[in-house]
Design an enzyme around this catalytic site. Structure first.
Site, PDB file in Angstrom:
ATOM      1  N   SER A 154      43.091  30.139  41.752  1.00  0.00           N
ATOM      2  CA  SER A 154      41.512  30.338  41.965  1.00  0.00           C
ATOM      3  C   SER A 154      41.212  29.329  43.218  1.00  0.00           C
ATOM      4  O   SER A 154      41.518  29.309  44.398  1.00  0.00           O
ATOM      5  CB  SER A 154      40.721  30.337  40.680  1.00  0.00           C
ATOM      6  OG  SER A 154      39.464  30.868  40.858  1.00  0.00           O
ATOM      7  N   ASP A 246      39.783  41.951  40.170  1.00  0.00           N
ATOM      8  CA  ASP A 246      39.113  40.717  40.400  1.00  0.00           C
ATOM      9  C   ASP A 246      38.625  40.811  42.011  1.00  0.00           C
ATOM     10  O   ASP A 246      39.238  41.358  42.869  1.00  0.00           O
ATOM     11  CB  ASP A 246      40.508  39.706  40.426  1.00  0.00           C
ATOM     12  CG  ASP A 246      39.883  38.025  40.970  1.00  0.00           C
ATOM     13  OD1 ASP A 246      38.921  38.136  41.311  1.00  0.00           O
ATOM     14  OD2 ASP A 246      40.811  37.380  40.912  1.00  0.00           O
ATOM     15  N   HIS A 276      40.771  37.919  36.768  1.00  0.00           N
ATOM     16  CA  HIS A 276      40.834  36.521  36.914  1.00  0.00           C
ATOM     17  C   HIS A 276      41.249  35.604  35.742  1.00  0.00           C
ATOM     18  O   HIS A 276      40.679  36.027  34.687  1.00  0.00           O
ATOM     19  CB  HIS A 276      39.556  36.434  37.487  1.00  0.00           C
ATOM     20  CG  HIS A 276      39.490  35.049  38.372  1.00  0.00           C
ATOM     21  ND1 HIS A 276      39.979  35.064  39.826  1.00  0.00           N
ATOM     22  CD2 HIS A 276      39.107  33.939  38.122  1.00  0.00           C
ATOM     23  CE1 HIS A 276      40.031  33.834  40.115  1.00  0.00           C
ATOM     24  NE2 HIS A 276      39.302  32.967  39.224  1.00  0.00           N
TER      25      HIS A 276
END
Length: 306
Positions: A154, A246, A276
């Site tokens: 991320s 996502d 995610h």
């Protein structure tokens, strides 16, 4: 968009995972104070904590004078290459504790020392504090003639990709691979998966916009948004994995395509049932287990410890 229309996976274990996550970290968490967000996130991470692999030892250290890191030494080290891990959390939450078991398991699978960086967080520290902290650690490792694999999830995926760009720009050698896990790479927030998955569970496009506003990184900068790089030729080989559900999905997709077109060796995976932050579901979901195995295999391949 109503909840009936939200894009949702169908794998039962991932739906269970999402319910657990929501019970610790509310879907509207970004509307709370920074202190509250961190408290919720720490509790969520603790919920998914795991015992460390047998024989693995950790040691907290300070690198480059002021940057806290944690070193993971598996029982069986098969390579001199270092894995450098940069945690996710929107540049706002996350710590050495939040990804502790994840880092330990990757190090153990790859038979390599792993170093996790406790970089400074926003809003107390805006861009470029985060990339500067991580780059200081990378530069020191490369100065010691270490080979390094960059790994990040991320926000950490953003930092890892940016470090590869910085190292290339400064002509530093020794970065032998980059593993980008559902990375944020500077997409436009309005097209592709940002539109299709705007209301995805776990992370919305509005959340991504919030994290960007907190960080205050410059738009169009190839370090803060590697998709903006005028050329990606000559970057280290990459393994990129994204979650179908996502808004960040197409950042990874598009970056993988650009790397491939520039002649960079790239492996790309899209996890069809994942959301995610699925790394935390690796011990309860078949899809996440397979995705995590692929990450560990990439770490082993880049580190030369197969």
């Amino acid at each position: 968009m109503s909840s009936l229309q939200r894009p949702m996976p169908t794998e039962a274990a991932i739906l269970e995972f999402m319910a657990i996550c929501d019970s610790f970290y509310p879907p509207d968490a970004v509307s709370a104070s920074i202190a509250q967000q961190r408290q919720w996130y720490d509790a969520l991470c603790a919920r998914f904590d795991r015992p460390l692999p047998k024989g693995l030892h950790t040691r907290d250290d300070i690198v480059s004078g002021s940057i806290p890191v944690r070193r993971y030494h598996p029982a069986n080290i098969r390579t001199e290459t270092i894995l450098l891990y940069l945690h996710g959390g929107g540049f706002v939450v996350g710590s050495l504790e939040s990804h502790h078991a994840i880092c330990a398991e990757i190090a153990d699978h790859a038979g390599a020392e792993l170093i996790s960086v406790d970089y400074r967080l926003a809003p107390e520290h805006r861009w470029p504090a985060q990339t500067d902290d991580c780059f200081s650690v990378l530069r020191q490792l490369l100065a010691e003639k270490k080979s390094v694999v960059l790994i990040g999830d991320s926000a950490g995926g953003n930092l890892a990709a940016g470090l590869a760009v910085r190292a290339k720009a400064e002509r530093l050698s020794g970065v032998v691979g980059q593993i980008l896990i559902y990375p944020a790479l500077g997409g436009d927030l309005v097209s592709g998966s940002y539109e299709e998955m705007a209301d995805a569970p776990g992370l919305t496009t509005a959340d991504v916009s919030y994290y960007r506003s907190i960080l205050q990184a410059p738009e169009g900068d190839p370090v803060s948004g590697p998709l903006a790089s005028p050329s990606v030729a000559g970057l280290p080989p990459a393994f990129i994995t994204v979650a179908h559900f996502d808004p960040l999905r197409d950042d990874g997709r598009n970056y993988a395509a650009r790397l491939a077109q520039a002649g960079v060796e790239v492996w790309f995976r899209e996890e069809p049932q994942m959301v995610h932050a699925w790394l935390r579901a690796r011990h309860m979901s078949e899809g996440a287990r397979a995705g995590f195995a692929a990450i560990c295999a990439a770490a082993s391949r880049f580190a030369g410890s197969n």
